[in-house]
Every structure is written in C-alpha cells, then in structure tokens.
Write a protein that holds these residues in place. Sequence first.
Motif, PDB file in Angstrom:
ATOM      1  N   TYR A  81       0.761  -1.303   0.035  1.00 19.48           N
ATOM      2  CA  TYR A  81       0.061  -0.001  -0.135  1.00 19.48           C
ATOM      3  C   TYR A  81       0.878   1.169  -0.001  1.00 19.48           C
ATOM      4  O   TYR A  81       2.010   1.109  -0.012  1.00 19.48           O
ATOM      5  N   TYR A  82       0.204   2.332  -0.187  1.00 23.03           N
ATOM      6  CA  TYR A  82       1.054   3.758  -0.342  1.00 23.03           C
ATOM      7  C   TYR A  82       0.642   4.747   0.350  1.00 23.03           C
ATOM      8  O   TYR A  82      -0.510   4.978   0.810  1.00 23.03           O
ATOM      9  N   LEU A  83       1.406   5.703   0.314  1.00 23.59           N
ATOM     10  CA  LEU A  83       1.532   6.802   1.439  1.00 23.59           C
ATOM     11  C   LEU A  83       1.909   6.293   2.804  1.00 23.59           C
ATOM     12  O   LEU A  83       1.726   5.033   3.102  1.00 23.59           O
ATOM     13  N   ARG A  84       2.090   7.354   3.589  1.00 27.84           N
ATOM     14  CA  ARG A  84       2.785   6.874   4.857  1.00 27.84           C
ATOM     15  C   ARG A  84       1.502   6.314   5.803  1.00 27.84           C
ATOM     16  O   ARG A  84       2.095   5.729   6.779  1.00 27.84           O
ATOM     17  N   GLU A  85       0.272   6.554   5.533  1.00 27.57           N
ATOM     18  CA  GLU A  85      -0.743   6.050   6.290  1.00 27.57           C
ATOM     19  C   GLU A  85      -1.544   4.807   5.663  1.00 27.57           C
ATOM     20  O   GLU A  85      -2.238   4.209   5.952  1.00 27.57           O
ATOM     21  N   GLY A  86      -1.015   4.678   4.408  1.00 32.55           N
ATOM     22  CA  GLY A  86      -1.204   3.547   3.780  1.00 32.55           C
ATOM     23  C   GLY A  86      -2.549   3.428   3.304  1.00 32.55           C
ATOM     24  O   GLY A  86      -3.198   2.234   3.238  1.00 32.55           O
ATOM     25  N   ASN A  87      -3.238   4.441   2.881  1.00 32.57           N
ATOM     26  CA  ASN A  87      -4.306   4.446   2.241  1.00 32.57           C
ATOM     27  C   ASN A  87      -4.741   4.415   0.852  1.00 32.57           C
ATOM     28  O   ASN A  87      -5.828   4.357   0.277  1.00 32.57           O
ATOM     29  N   VAL A  88      -3.816   4.173   0.157  1.00 38.52           N
ATOM     30  CA  VAL A  88      -3.881   3.771  -1.412  1.00 38.52           C
ATOM     31  C   VAL A  88      -3.271   2.450  -1.686  1.00 38.52           C
ATOM     32  O   VAL A  88      -2.291   2.038  -1.364  1.00 38.52           O
TER      33      VAL A  88
END
Length: 346
Positions: free
Chosen positions: A122-129
């Motif tokens: 997953y992507y972005l530092r919060e994993g939302n993508v």
Amino acid sequence: MKTDFTGNRRILVAAILLPSIFFLACKKEAIPQLQGRGIMVIPEGFPEMPFPEDNQFSRERWELGKKLFYDPILSVDNSISCASCHKANLAFADDRDFSPGVENRPGVRNAPSLANVGYHPYYLREGNVPTLEMQVPVPVQEENEFAHNMVLIAELLSANAEYQKMATEAYNREVDPFVITRALATFQRSLISGNSRYDKYHFQGDKTVLSESEKRGMQLFFSERAKCGSCHGGFNFTDYSFQNNGLDTVYSDPGRMRLTGLPGDESLFKVPSLRNVEVTAPYMHNGKFQTLMDVVEHYNSGGKNHPNKSSRVQELNLSQQEKIDLAAFLESLTDDEFISNTLFKE
C-alpha cells in the motif's frame, strides 16, 4: 512520486552493451528481463515483481512511463515533474525536509525513496492507497504538489503527436488517465534496487565485501538487543507495518489516524525501507534528522514518550563504537549501481 500527505520515462540500453538485446523470461516467466545492465532484473533474494493483469510489463509502457516521469507537463504551471522530488542519484528520494510544489508551495511530508516501491502492499505513509496506479493521481491533484487534473493533462498530452503514438503502441488507446497512471506505475515498478554490498555479502556469498565494523553493525541490527530487524526486516528492510517511533511527544501530522480516525492510530506511519538510506537524508516523515548518526542516537535514547509509541522502541545503551558500527552497516545498504544507472535517468 512524492505523494505522502493529502497527496503529495523508454527502455534504452546502450549500444555498447550488446549489438542486439532480446527480452527474456524471468525466473518464473512472469516478467520480461533484459540482458546485461538493464531493467526488471530481479536480484538474488528478491521475490518476483507483481504486475496487475491490466498493466503487465512491456517495453513500450516503460518508455512512456519514463517520459512522463520527467515531464513537467504533469504540474499545472509546467514547473515540476515527478523527478523534481524523486532524484535518481538519491535513490529517487529528495534531500530536502519538504519538497516544494508548484509556485513554491510548501510540502508537508518528506519525499520517500521509490526504490523497490513496486513491492509495497500500500502507499502513502498512512497506507490509504492500495496500488501504484491509484497512487499516481494523488500528487498530481494535490494542491501543494502538482495542483493539476488528470483529465486536463490527458487533453494536453493528446495534442502531442509523440505521446499519442507512444500511448497507442503501449496500450492501444489514446492518451487518457488510464494510460497515464498505468505507464507511470510501470516505470516506478522497474526501480528495483538489490545490489548493495550487503546483498553481495548476504545473497551473493561474497564474505569479503563488508568491513569488520559493518559486520558488527549487521549483527547488532538483527540482534534481540537492538531489534532493528523487527520492523526493518525482510529483503526490503521493512515489514510495512505502521509504527510510532517516539519521534515527538506531540505531532502536527495525524499519520494513519487521518485514514482510520482511530486515536490508537494517531501519528503512526508506515515503516520505510532502509535500502539506500545513506543517500536519502533527511530522515523521518518530517525530515527531522540530517544524518544516520542522528537516527542511531534517537533510537539509542528510546525516543520520546507518546501514547502510541511502539513497545519495540526502547533505550539501547549502545557504546560509541556500537553506534558507529550500526551506522556503518546502514551505509552498506547503498546500491551504487542503482543510483548511477543511466537507464533510469532522463
């Protein structure tokens, strides 16, 4: 692409390598490879690179993706490109705390390295993508980054005969958001780094390549005492979990809580890969630390108190030599071939 808060190019092999180069099947015949110093060559110890069914690897898609990666047309004022924040000689990271967007608008998170980004779950530092294809529009449409629109970009590119030809060859369709996002994702998946001195030692069996200090640092890194490998384990030196490492007592960035809304996720961030960490300073989501020794000192101290600080972050009481050894091991993760590979440069 930077894409870390609200969001944040042709396979050409030099003629001197081989007079003729053919695509070969990889280990399990899933991904084409090039002979010699090329792309999509999976390093020893690495799994195969996963590609979506609707975006399998091809030379034409990679060429188009690379061209887009270096083209400032993706930004609303044609001032910056993906490569502005993800520099090849820095393992596709940046050397600023926060990379500025169009009109010099301030960034809000440190730009991470794109090395091995195709392996991330997953992507972005919060994993939302969940996918690279879905990640591409985030920085494009983010106000403090490219501040543009995928539909408008497709219209601009459609007026370019070269882009139209490349889109037809790659995806058998006109330039549209589907083509743009898939091509950029294909190029990013090719940014595979796995030939550091550590890799030569651990995966390739060259026991002479690491210094004694680096070997001691490696043992410490993976020891139960330091527990660095508990978060930064595996071939990519990350478990992709979300952790608070005691960086501060109060954070301006909500981290994963921005996605979940849960207090227990406040200021938790995806554990980054440590590959090529020597050249990706400054460190942490906000670029707080300038050197590897700063990072080592932080973890040696046990970090600051925060309700969500990971229990893995504890005071280590390392000696000065141990700190030097640990930093030396981290430097052994630098893949000089990757950061100097002209195939990935404009």
